[in-house]
Write an enzyme that holds these catalytic residues in place. Sequence first.
Site, mmCIF file in Angstrom:
data_model
loop_
_atom_site.group_PDB
_atom_site.id
_atom_site.type_symbol
_atom_site.label_atom_id
_atom_site.label_comp_id
_atom_site.label_asym_id
_atom_site.label_seq_id
_atom_site.Cartn_x
_atom_site.Cartn_y
_atom_site.Cartn_z
ATOM 1 N N ASP A 295 43.005 46.889 37.310
ATOM 2 C CA ASP A 295 41.903 46.547 38.201
ATOM 3 C C ASP A 295 41.159 47.848 38.504
ATOM 4 O OD1 ASP A 295 40.097 45.336 39.885
ATOM 5 O OD2 ASP A 295 41.588 44.204 41.007
HETATM 6 C C1 NOJ Z 1 37.920 44.369 41.591
HETATM 7 C C2 NOJ Z 1 38.406 42.953 41.595
HETATM 8 O O1 NOJ Z 1 39.663 42.887 42.219
HETATM 9 C C3 NOJ Z 1 38.509 42.375 40.194
HETATM 10 O O2 NOJ Z 1 38.820 41.022 40.301
HETATM 11 C C4 NOJ Z 1 37.225 42.571 39.452
HETATM 12 O O3 NOJ Z 1 37.324 42.011 38.165
HETATM 13 C C5 NOJ Z 1 36.903 44.046 39.384
HETATM 14 N N1 NOJ Z 1 36.781 44.574 40.736
HETATM 15 C C6 NOJ Z 1 35.619 44.320 38.650
HETATM 16 O O4 NOJ Z 1 34.557 43.851 39.376
#
Ligand code: NOJ
Length: 873
Positions: A295
Amino acid sequence: MRGPVDVLLTLAARTTSHSSTLTPDQLSSSINSANLNATSAPFYPSPWMNGQGEWSAAYAKAKDFVSQLTLLEKVNLTTGVGWEGEQCVGQAGSIPRLGLRSMCMQDAPVGVRSTDYNSVFSSGQTVAATFDRGLFYARGHAMGAEHKAKGVTVQLGPVAGPLGRAPEGGRNWEGFSPDPYLTGVAIAETIKGTQDAGVIACAKHYIGNEQEHFRQVPEAIGYGYDIDEALSSNIDDVTMHELYLWPFADAVRAGLGSIMCSYNQVNNSYACQNSKLLNNLLKDELGFQGFVMSDWQAQHTGAASAVAGLDMSMPGDTLFNSGISYWGANLTLAVLNGTVPEYRLDDMALRIMSAYFKVGLTLDEPPINFDSWTLDTYGPLHASVGSNVQQVNWHVDVRGDHGALIRNIGARATVLLKNVNNTLPLSRPKFVAVIGEDAGPNLQGPNGCADRGCDDGTLGMAWGSGSANFPYLVTPDSALQAQALADGTRYESILDNYATPQIKALVSQTDATTIVFVNADSGEGFVNVDGNEGDRQNLTLWHSGDELVKNVSKLCSNTIVVIHSTGPTILTGWHDSPNITAILWAGVPGQESGNSITDILYGKVNPAARTPFTWGPTRESYGTDILYTPNNGRDAPQDNFSEGVFIDYRNFDRQNITPIYEFGYGLSYTTFSYSNLTITNAHAGHYTPTTGMTEQASTFGNHSTNLNDYLFPKNLTRIEQYIYPYLSSTDGRAASHDPSYGQPASKFLPDNAISDSPQPKLAASGAPGGNPQLWDVMYTVTATITNTGARNGEEVPQLYISLGGPNDPKHILRGFERLSIDTGKTATFTADLLRRDLSNWDPVKQDWAITSYPKTVYVGSSSRNLPLARTLE
Ligand code: NOJ
């Protein structure tokens, strides 16, 4: 605490011993104490993929491709270019020499994020309420097609973490249901749909990402919390397998190409460097052949995360726009100096390219035609530094005819919770009064709040990275008014919850059929809406919705309530009022909201959806909640999942609490009867644990060890903040900015972390998803369902099983089907019971096992209406 090595102690195992006499409360306190100071066992080396099963053709292509790559090119595949470095929310480095353009990672869960001319689908939680495999697939396919047509490589969804442990969980709406079986079916069908459309799906967030509070340190600090480490979700081995890992196993079995490790820690080891989670559970036991991406900012180490099983660093920089990376040049160095074994880098590249070829992506993919950072046609290619202005948006309309599908899903997902005296469906009512902000538009436009970070107007979508731009939003007010005009109905709406005198005057008029729209919103932790830091602060309706309903229903004896929400709200205090004649939950339906609810209210679609979570009488009745306050000083807040597998309906059943509406419940405009339960033994035979050894790890290609060959190329213009695989110096210490540079890997990596020798196979492993015999059909269950009412309709028979042990839930969902049955007709409900459906995780054997406790099969229309039952032989 942010050390590279997983802590060495193992979390005390909870056994499924047949002789256990623990009461549920004793059990829960034993788990609770086990979770204090929870630790995560190390598991090394990181399993190398072998292209098993349906991966073999893609693996062969990937092997051929990766064998041609230089070390720098392999590193380029694994590391993002940095936050806002290119057009997508994340992009990996390209390999122009072989025609591979940069891979585009883009959010995802309800539609292509941050662009235009895309559709907005219902949330995952909403489609879950359809209990319809066909719609799960169709939605996944349509979303996949839109991502594909925008040039996306990896669609950052679907979501099975959060599963929905706490009803207040901010991102529960992005996922499906707190029931792991329902989520497992939904995520698998969604993935198949998405990947059949030609993009790689990314199941997220792996794992234990059950709340927004404290998921990330910088975010928590921004809210004024004084912590140095992210939350640790402390989960015991049985709960991990039987609850949280369950849907991810379905996802892997469905051919999942990528998975996103989460921000949080699990048992005090960060999910993106937790070798137990990545090496052991995911890659070894579940045989995951795709790649693990972090993430955004969830990576905390370089070499340690590489050997713990991470394959792709997103967005590539350590912190947004830091200009430095744990990987990139550092991974190049780590492989050159032997800290990270070459086979590990090769395995990362193989996993990425295998997933790529598996979904049909080619080496001449069309360019990305949108830009996440601007909707303008022209803008900087590198938004991080505002450079290289050029055309970045082509405004490609990718919606196709998906509006019809979205409308259909919205209707088929609307749960009819209450309907007395055949109030619904409406038929040319004389006078309709629509009340509530939730029926109308956001006055600043459907996309007026960034990332949908507000709750203004009807709730068609919740907030965070799981949002997308609406191409339009059909409000309930506009759709219901159009229906009223067509019917000759008098129609008035008041879209202000606080216009009390006007509301009172309107709804107390003779012949009023009043429809009150109310909502409750939530979202991702980076946005705070009205004091809700992602997670909901409570389970009440927003904008004084409960008071609104009470006020209206005091004056109008025909009050219909429609709830848009990201989970349950507390209906205590009004749901049983005789003046409230109907209640519907319409979830978070997407762009066709108004049309979908009109279709249901007027009976164009006969409702059959089932609530994918329980509606409890009080907040406490759930037995689980968000940890809102750090409880461990500055160190990682400790969130002990001491309830084990007892979340949602399993808790209500265990505690004997009567919910207002139970999991799986939902009404129709017709009625059904259940009869004739049959169970056929398929004589599947005995289970054989997997044994033997893996092959030795392989490497592909040769590389020079002369650091001069890895220096930043003289003919390349460096873009500030952009992450490259090249070294800045031939002095490793200078190039890495690491004072401890040069220590042997054995100094700071765990034993076995860089071993390439054959490894023993795990009993529960054997194929993507786990030991393939877990999917053996053991019994086939059938039941006869008859439409006994006056309308054609659809019914969702559900199969539950009691596994019989003292530590097992009363019963758990293990089958369902959405059947269309005309009035007076019968249909046969058929469900296969697989070996895994009947098994418990045995933490001593480290394998699934069917206990000797008697097992009972139930079939009925909800988790608490199960008229058919029989004990399994
Ligand atoms: C953080 C989020 O937790 C995740 O779900 C997402 O895909 C990424 N940011 C990218 O935006």
